[in-house]
Scaffold this active site. Structure first.
Site, PDB file in Angstrom:
ATOM      1  CD  GLU A   1      -8.255  -0.357  -0.536  1.00 17.51           C
ATOM      2  OE1 GLU A   1      -7.728  -0.470  -0.760  1.00 17.51           O
ATOM      3  OE2 GLU A   1      -7.795  -0.880   0.680  1.00 17.51           O
TER       4      GLU A   1
ATOM      5  N   GLY B   1      -0.792  -4.047   1.564  1.00 20.65           N
ATOM      6  CA  GLY B   1      -1.497  -3.830   2.547  1.00 20.65           C
ATOM      7  C   GLY B   1      -3.022  -3.072   2.144  1.00 20.65           C
ATOM      8  CB  CYS B   2      -6.675  -2.841   3.834  1.00 21.64           C
ATOM      9  SG  CYS B   2      -6.045  -2.408   5.447  1.00 21.64           S
ATOM     10  CE1 TYR B   3      -6.978   2.655   7.235  1.00 21.17           C
ATOM     11  CE2 TYR B   3      -6.065   1.332   8.660  1.00 21.17           C
ATOM     12  CZ  TYR B   3      -7.154   2.188   8.400  1.00 21.17           C
ATOM     13  OH  TYR B   3      -8.053   1.631   9.391  1.00 21.17           O
TER      14      TYR B   3
END
EC number: 1.2.1.38
Lengths: 347, 347, 347, 347
Positions: free
Chosen positions: D313, D148-150
């Site tokens: 990011e 996932g992103c986090y």
């Protein structure tokens, strides 16, 4: 009517003072100084004030500030301490929105603000402008060093947990991860706060150390009556106004046994400008946009020993100009909410 | 490999040139000058270039620009005309992104830019950098005055209607209502383009007269072969990049009879960087974010005699640095799209 | 105290009405309806209203709107016309912020809003809610169709030039290039107005034809006493609040001879909510953020025959909810500024 | 050429995949599915792709995904697990950008995603798509559950401190205070992510518990080889793209003795997409806008025992689509940077 002067009316805390004071029922605005813009109507620089503020900027010499009842300094650091004595001796109350009268230790002031303190006797006398903490002292004061924007939010968020020696959280190792809108950097021409630099962008800054760090710890330690240690990391957020402080603290055994939500609700029940949100809430900065209210929510994720406290405020209002009007009201025996009954602007 | 120098690499057109040229397959970046930042790595100022640009800023003296094949000026107005002659005499091609070589009339230059033109002979020689209009001249040129950001969008939007004496619209009374992102104001520390000033805000500016107004009319008149008159009103929009020009023109009888959509599609069919949208479209600025493409849509509301032409471009790419790379490609006989095959960033 | 009901309190015009009415000295808020949210406290949905609005949403049935003195409709188009008759018959005044009572021609209403008009007799009676144009009629009215957001700005910008047959500009071929903040699209879940879609972006929309186009022309023609033709092109701007209309009109010979600046200043001198800026000004939308003021500046670039009129307003205040409170004040014989003395929020 | 299919091309991870894959030198885009938009050209929905992506959306039936070499799922949770088996059995590699194959414990999956897992055998086989952690496993995998992103940002920020049993920080009590741009919420029509709701605003959300919390702890524990406990608090920031994670960890005695800056630099020296910033840096999210790079800086305020790790990011690139292309490159034995050599867009 209270005769009010403002030194330095061209920055954001200055124009915000003008917005609030222009509608204050007990205030007569006597002078707004700006050496650079003297002669220009204030509303020419800030068209939002057309029809609300009629006076022009004046030089400090022409402003006759000693004839005012109170003078606000919405100036860079170092200006108020150079002018406060003359005003105080003339019987004028002084409210400094900058940092000249915040840090009690002149050496610490010098360390963080890179200048000598020019009136340490007044520094000793000055009262810290955070009404929820020291209302009584403010009422009797003639010289106020207003709390900073970040420090206001962090101290309000921790106040019920530590005041008067209360030991509900561990008082070292606290973390304050704070996010501020760009107006917090002031109305100075700088590359870093240009729209094209700070829009659609997010960053931390001053991680090594920020001027508000010693102020926060001084304040918390005074509240607690013993040293409190905290790490403060500020971040720049692409919004105009607003501070969101996310505060992390470890609960002690006493803290784990306490009803923290109720504690906060009761502590702030009588406070006109602190709103404790229902359990489970996540306050938004826009919910206080333009108003003097701070909203607080308390979380205990997974029912563990970490308390997460969320505090939002408008950095220009509760974090600066609005709180200074609240302080003025206290100093002059007025209802605390006079001139501050603004409904937040949403959306 | 083409040896490239950049004079003035600390502004937005400079860093944008670096972004594009660092990936250009035929370019070797020799020097980026900045007297103020000499010695600092370029990627220290612009961390986005870490891993892509390894060189440091150098002083003009150390940069050995005369050893380059081409030098870009991404500087304030007035710099390129002071240095162009020496470079040209050394056989270096010169591409100026500022306004020194745009206006053909030195008096007009002086009127709008408040300085004398120091090399009117070069001004006469300079070619206007707008490839869709004068590709052939660019291919043979050694000195280019790049088209401005607004002028690029307005000229592209009107080109098919007026070139070579075509009379499809009335050539006086045209209106160009243009909106620009804040990066168009450059990377200068100024109060007016601070985030807290220009965010959540919209305004017109320079309504009395803007420097791009004479440039647009000079360009359109050259395209048409006869005078063209237009009113240009720029507006500042709270976004980083992008220009949206809404152009209003009255159709002549010939224009009313023409298939304007088809005219635009055919005129730009072979152009690599102009995209005519399907009838009824409203192009968004973000659809070209980061790319060298201009997108155009043509409307005729209510089938009346008013033509509404919508043009979007990225002001830093097609409006400045990208177009200057396109021009460089032409000057060196390279495929026009080399180094410019970037897909726009959406969202 | 005026007993007020609001139908549809969950959209932006609804919450804005609540912001303004909660501080109105002569208003008692009786009910805010929302079938979907009935039972939920209004301030739970809009925490900005905590401490200012204590009531909960109620179903239309529970709201007892017929016991109110006035009911505002902050609803989608079509709701007010279904409920107005019952309220009017009960002696309740009705103010519709949607479009049900704007267009006088039911066929035109059907054409643009894709529904039949259900009470054409009331449509005939309804007064158009634009106080600067028809204050007297509003004072006597019991049913108001509030002016739209774009139409308010465009009509105010042209009013002094055309009213009562005045021929200072050509009354066909006018262009209104208008830019609106995203709140103008309402608080509906739609992809196009997501942050990630509309931020850092700019576009025109509805160029073929927008519902406000017939409303503007109806209004201008009524003001002029003869047909007025205009092309209206709206644009979406990445800001929350604010409309900026840039209006282009050709001066007639009479117009060229007139002192247009003075004309505007005199026409609006007595208007509490229209501010004519000094010659040469460019009003910013933020200068009216949160307030009911419209600011206007008039330009004549190059002293030619094209007049450029700049008008800014807060689309949710003067363009909607604020103006409806102004209208309510007129209908009930109150000072026009009651509840509307808000200083714009800047920055 | 690798034949690629994308299931679900109408969301942000889908359009971002298209941006990257359209320029990938080794990829042939065979199909993009969307049942709802089947038949519409992809570039009609996303004009930024005009000239770059020529195909139209197709129904899953028409897409012939089993003829692809690899299929990306850029879909809501639950879609990939319903289709993965058929593709795998046909010899197609599968990369899921949603959460179907992230959490190894089916019960935990059900707890957080409110659905049963339909293919627990594949779940056991699936490799977690975070190349810096398990590159070798990815190279041999046929089924990937992308990080996932986090979780990507938090795991990269802690990796050097804890991998393989390393004890440089206390592995319980870690805090990840994370801030995401609004695109992280996806391209779904929802009130909360409207421009007028999320612009000029900041808030925490899901403080009680967020789906990425178990994923982060699962990942960190796997890296460490022993349980790691962390509190994760996400915040919504008014920007389109970008995640900024501020991670707080207590140094052990071993950690206090270590050169953490050097440790990070060495750990990531060979990583093409992780950039360790010089000591004292504060990375900005815009410095990675549009690129697959994560930038990390490590701070130790006051030389105390608290480590503050800053990681930025682009949530749609390194946090989703870019990283999935990186993973595809690994799975097909291509150079890891193919198709990902984009210079970040600044400003």
């Amino acid at each position: 009517m209270i005769k009010v002067g403002i030194v330095g009316g061209t920055g954001y805390t200055g124009v915000e003072l003008l917005r609030l004071l222009s509608r204050h029922p007990d205030v007569e605005l006597k002078a707004v100084t700006s050496r650079k813009e003297a002669g220009m109507k204030v509303s020419e620089m800030f068209p939002s004030l057309r029809g609300h503020v009629e006076i022009a900027f004046s030089t400090p010499e022409d402003a006759k500030l000693t004839e005012c009842d109170v003078v606000f300094f919405a100036t860079p650091h170092g200006v108020a301490m150079a002018q406060a004595r003359e005003l105080l001796e003339a019987g004028v109350k002084v409210i400094d929105l900058a940092a000249d009268f915040r840090l009690k230790d002149p050496a610490e002031f010098t360390q963080w603000y890179a200048m000598e303190h020019s009136c340490t006797d007044l520094l000793a006398e000055a009262v810290y402008g955070l009404p929820e903490v020291n209302r009584a002292a403010i009422q009797k004061a003639r010289l106020i060093g207003m709390a900073g924007c970040y420090p206001t939010s962090v101290q309000l968020g921790l106040l019920p947990l530590i005041e008067n020696g209360l030991q509900l959280i561990e008082t070292s190792g606290i973390i304050a991860d704070c996010k501020s809108g760009v107006s917090g950097a002031g109305r100075k021409a700088e590359v870093g706060t240009l729209f094209a630099e700070s829009s659609d962008n997010f960053k931390a800054y001053a991680v090594k150390g920020h001027r508000h760090s010693p102020e926060i710890m001084q304040g918390l330690s005074a509240i607690h009556g013993a040293p409190v240690q905290l790490t403060f990391v500020p971040h720049l957020t692409p919004m105009i106004r607003g501070i969101h402080s996310t505060i992390y603290a470890r609960l002690t055994e006493a803290g784990k046994a306490a009803d923290v939500q109720k504690l906060f609700e009761e502590r702030f029940a009588a406070e006109p400008f602190v709103d404790v949100m229902p359990a489970g809430s996540c306050p938004e900065t826009r919910s206080v946009r333009g108003s003097n209210t701070a909203r607080i929510a308390v979380h205990r994720p997974g029912n563990g020993d970490l308390l997460v406290i969320l505090v939002v405020e408008d950095n220009l209002v509760k974090g600066a100009s609005g709180q200074s009007v609240q302080v003025m009201n206290l100093m002059f025996g007025l209802p605390e909410q006079h001139g501050l009954d603004v409904v937040p602007l949403l959306p």
